[in-house]
Enzyme design. Structure first.
Site, short mmCIF file in Angstrom:
data_model
loop_
_atom_site.label_atom_id
_atom_site.label_comp_id
_atom_site.label_asym_id
_atom_site.label_seq_id
_atom_site.Cartn_x
_atom_site.Cartn_y
_atom_site.Cartn_z
N ASN A 9 -116.24 9.43 -51.77
CA ASN A 9 -115.12 8.69 -51.21
C ASN A 9 -114.65 9.48 -49.99
O ASN A 9 -113.92 10.46 -50.13
CB ASN A 9 -114.03 8.56 -52.28
N LYS A 16 -113.78 13.08 -51.38
CA LYS A 16 -113.68 13.22 -52.83
C LYS A 16 -115.04 12.87 -53.40
O LYS A 16 -115.71 11.96 -52.89
CB LYS A 16 -112.64 12.27 -53.41
N ARG A 89 -117.51 4.65 -51.67
CA ARG A 89 -116.38 3.75 -51.49
C ARG A 89 -116.36 3.37 -50.02
O ARG A 89 -116.27 4.24 -49.14
CB ARG A 89 -115.10 4.48 -51.87
N HIS A 177 -107.62 -1.93 -52.83
CA HIS A 177 -107.56 -1.28 -54.15
C HIS A 177 -108.50 -1.95 -55.14
O HIS A 177 -108.32 -1.87 -56.36
CB HIS A 177 -106.13 -1.29 -54.74
N HIS A 204 -100.94 -1.21 -59.21
CA HIS A 204 -101.52 0.05 -58.71
C HIS A 204 -100.45 0.68 -57.83
O HIS A 204 -100.25 0.27 -56.68
CB HIS A 204 -102.81 -0.23 -57.92
N LEU A 205 -99.76 1.67 -58.37
CA LEU A 205 -98.62 2.27 -57.65
C LEU A 205 -98.92 3.73 -57.35
O LEU A 205 -98.70 4.62 -58.19
CB LEU A 205 -97.34 2.14 -58.50
N GLY A 208 -100.40 4.53 -51.68
CA GLY A 208 -100.60 3.12 -51.35
C GLY A 208 -100.29 2.33 -52.61
O GLY A 208 -100.53 2.83 -53.71
N ARG A 237 -95.75 3.26 -45.73
CA ARG A 237 -95.96 1.93 -45.14
C ARG A 237 -94.86 0.98 -45.57
O ARG A 237 -94.38 1.04 -46.70
CB ARG A 237 -97.32 1.37 -45.60
N ASP A 279 -92.79 11.00 -51.19
CA ASP A 279 -93.27 11.33 -52.53
C ASP A 279 -92.22 10.91 -53.56
O ASP A 279 -91.09 11.39 -53.53
CB ASP A 279 -93.54 12.84 -52.61
N ALA A 280 -92.65 10.05 -54.49
CA ALA A 280 -91.71 9.53 -55.49
C ALA A 280 -91.08 10.65 -56.31
O ALA A 280 -89.90 10.57 -56.67
CB ALA A 280 -92.42 8.53 -56.39
N GLY A 326 -97.55 4.79 -61.16
CA GLY A 326 -97.75 3.92 -62.33
C GLY A 326 -98.08 4.69 -63.59
O GLY A 326 -97.63 4.34 -64.68
N GLU A 375 -111.39 5.28 -59.58
CA GLU A 375 -112.08 4.45 -58.59
C GLU A 375 -113.54 4.86 -58.44
O GLU A 375 -114.32 4.19 -57.76
CB GLU A 375 -111.34 4.54 -57.25
P1 ADP Z 1 -103.04 7.94 -53.69
O1 ADP Z 1 -102.64 6.54 -53.36
O2 ADP Z 1 -102.98 8.87 -52.52
O3 ADP Z 1 -104.29 8.06 -54.54
P2 ADP Z 1 -101.69 8.73 -56.11
O4 ADP Z 1 -102.25 7.65 -56.95
O5 ADP Z 1 -102.07 10.14 -56.39
O6 ADP Z 1 -101.84 8.44 -54.57
O7 ADP Z 1 -100.09 8.61 -56.25
C1 ADP Z 1 -99.22 9.43 -55.51
C2 ADP Z 1 -97.79 9.09 -55.91
O8 ADP Z 1 -97.64 9.30 -57.31
C3 ADP Z 1 -96.75 9.95 -55.22
O9 ADP Z 1 -95.64 9.15 -54.79
C4 ADP Z 1 -96.29 10.88 -56.33
O10 ADP Z 1 -94.96 11.26 -56.17
C5 ADP Z 1 -96.44 10.00 -57.54
N1 ADP Z 1 -96.49 10.81 -58.75
C6 ADP Z 1 -97.47 11.63 -59.17
N2 ADP Z 1 -97.09 12.27 -60.30
C7 ADP Z 1 -95.84 11.83 -60.59
C8 ADP Z 1 -94.88 12.09 -61.62
N3 ADP Z 1 -95.14 12.97 -62.59
N4 ADP Z 1 -93.70 11.44 -61.57
C9 ADP Z 1 -93.44 10.58 -60.59
N5 ADP Z 1 -94.28 10.26 -59.60
C10 ADP Z 1 -95.46 10.88 -59.60
#
Ligand code: ADP
Length: 388
Positions: A9, A16, A89, A177, A204-205, A208, A237, A279-280, A326, A375
């Site tokens: 990927n 990756k 990918r 996705h 898919h959260l 992206g 985004r 970053d969440a 997610g 993926e």
């Molecule tokens: P990508 O789309 O780059 O593959 P990921 O699927 O790794 O991204 O998701 C990244 C998001 O997941 C970030 O917003 C991160 O903050 C969130 N995240 C990862 N671990 C946690 C957690 N333990 N609690 C809350 N959010 C998380």
């Protein structure tokens, strides 16, 4: 010796990879190379065969070609593994590629023609295919597309209300996705039983983010569109936005297209609304009201779009969360599910807090699952199918 499949990927500055045992699709190792184009470094690998790759000898100046050769040399040295094929990918399959495809010259030409549809990603995906062809001539290679899973959407879910000549030129909703959704479609029957065949919404959260409405394991609608900018609020985004606002920025504010693109792709979403982070996790830990507003908007948009997908499905039999947020963020899942209570969604908060596989209350009409994203596995599976 075990036959193995390599999955790559390739992004703009990273690759990756994952190696699977061909017979069982068991992952042998997964890892990544980062900093390509600046200071390349091996980000490590996990799994039984991680020892194949010794980070010390990856040249810092590696471009994609050198990095790919380095990976393949690691595999070539093994006396336990015989590489059978590689899978990639590839972000865009355009209107025509609705399934994984074995790479031959004519396919490469067709994929190059799709670069204008995904200029930031497609060139890197194709460069990886070329790098493997150079480093390991004759190795069968298969391209798997992020768009292909959505080619089953009915025409009305694909077309925009724009002049039909533009639709005919391929300006349609492709959705993305797709490999993540393919994986969910592959594993959900063993997790959810009969419900997997019904009306399912997958969230898919990650950085992206998108939703997919599946019926009988096939996509019938999705939130991303012609590009991956559409739909939900994402890390950086904006998601769905009035096209008139974009025109306003260009026509009234005199912004150049590149400036607008920078705002919508890199300065919006969670980052833009909060002014703090994309970053969440950082936002969840903050007590700044803007962080809360960004997360509230994120969940609100998921709920609004889920409602729209339920209308397209005619109901809901199961809800699935996957990818970083997610899989790991109980508070965000909780906020989304509370707002979907009217649809029969009800969490068991103690299960939710532990990221259990089934997080819904047993009495709830709609089961809710957390399924880890993968993926790479659907790519390995597709490679095997193309080879047999
Ligand atoms: P990508 O789309 O780059 O593959 P990921 O699927 O790794 O991204 O998701 C990244 C998001 O997941 C970030 O917003 C991160 O903050 C969130 N995240 C990862 N671990 C946690 C957690 N333990 N609690 C809350 N959010 C998380």
């Amino acid at each position: 010796m075990d036959d193995a499949i390599l999955v790559l990927n390739a992004g703009s500055s990273s690759v990756k990879f994952a190696l699977f045992r061909a017979e069982t699709l068991e992952p042998l190792c997964r890892g990544g190379i980062e900093g390509i184009g600046s200071r390349a470094s091996f980000g490590g690998a996990k799994g039984a065969e991680a020892g194949l790759f010794d980070g010390a000898d990856l040249p810092e100046s590696s471009n994609h070609e050198v990095a790919t050769r380095w990976l393949l040399d690691g595999i070539r040295r093994s006396d336990r593994i015989t590489l059978q094929a590689a899978g990639h990918r590839v972000v865009h399959g355009g209107p025509d590629f609705s399934a994984p495809v074995l790479i031959v010259n004519a396919v490469m030409t067709a994929l190059e023609e799709l670069i204008p549809l995904a200029p930031a990603h497609q060139p890197h995906n194709l460069a990886a295919i070329e790098a493997v062809a150079k480093a390991w001539p004759g190795l069968p290679q298969v391209a798997c597309f992020d768009t292909a899973f959505h080619r089953t959407m009915p025409r009305l879910a694909q077309i925009f209300a724009i002049p039909h000549e533009l639709t005919d030129q391929g300006l349609v909703r492709y959705g993305f996705h797709g490999l993540s959704y393919q994986h969910i479609a592959d594993v959900l029957p063993s997790i959810a039983g009969e419900a997997a065949k019904g009306r399912v919404i997958v969230c898919h959260l990650g950085h992206g983010a998108s939703l997919c409405a599946m019926s009988e394991g096939r996509s019938i609608a999705t939130t991303m569109g012609f590009t991956a900018l559409d739909g939900l609020v994402m890390g950086m985004r904006c998601g769905a936005i009035d096209a008139g606002l974009v025109l306003h920025l260009i026509e009234q504010r005199g912004m150049a297209p590149a400036e607008v693109s920078e705002i919508l792709n890199r300065r919006s979403g969670l980052l833009g609304v909060s002014g703090i982070s994309n970053d969440a996790r950082t936002l969840l830990a903050s007590d700044d009201p803007r962080a809360k507003e960004a997360l509230d908007l994120f969940s609100y948009r998921v709920v609004r779009e889920a409602g729209s997908l339920m209308a397209a499905l005619g109901g809901l039999d199961a809800l699935v969360f996957t990818a970083g947020i997610g899989e790991h963020s109980a508070p965000i899942r909780s906020a989304i599910c509370r707002a979907l209570g009217w649809a029969g969604v009800e969490l068991d908060e103690s299960r939710n807090a532990t990221n259990a596989m089934r997080i819904s209350d047993d009495a709830a009409r709609v089961p809710v699952y957390v399924v880890p994203a993968d993926e790479e596995r659907p790519i390995a599976r597709a490679v095997l199918q193309r080879m047999s």
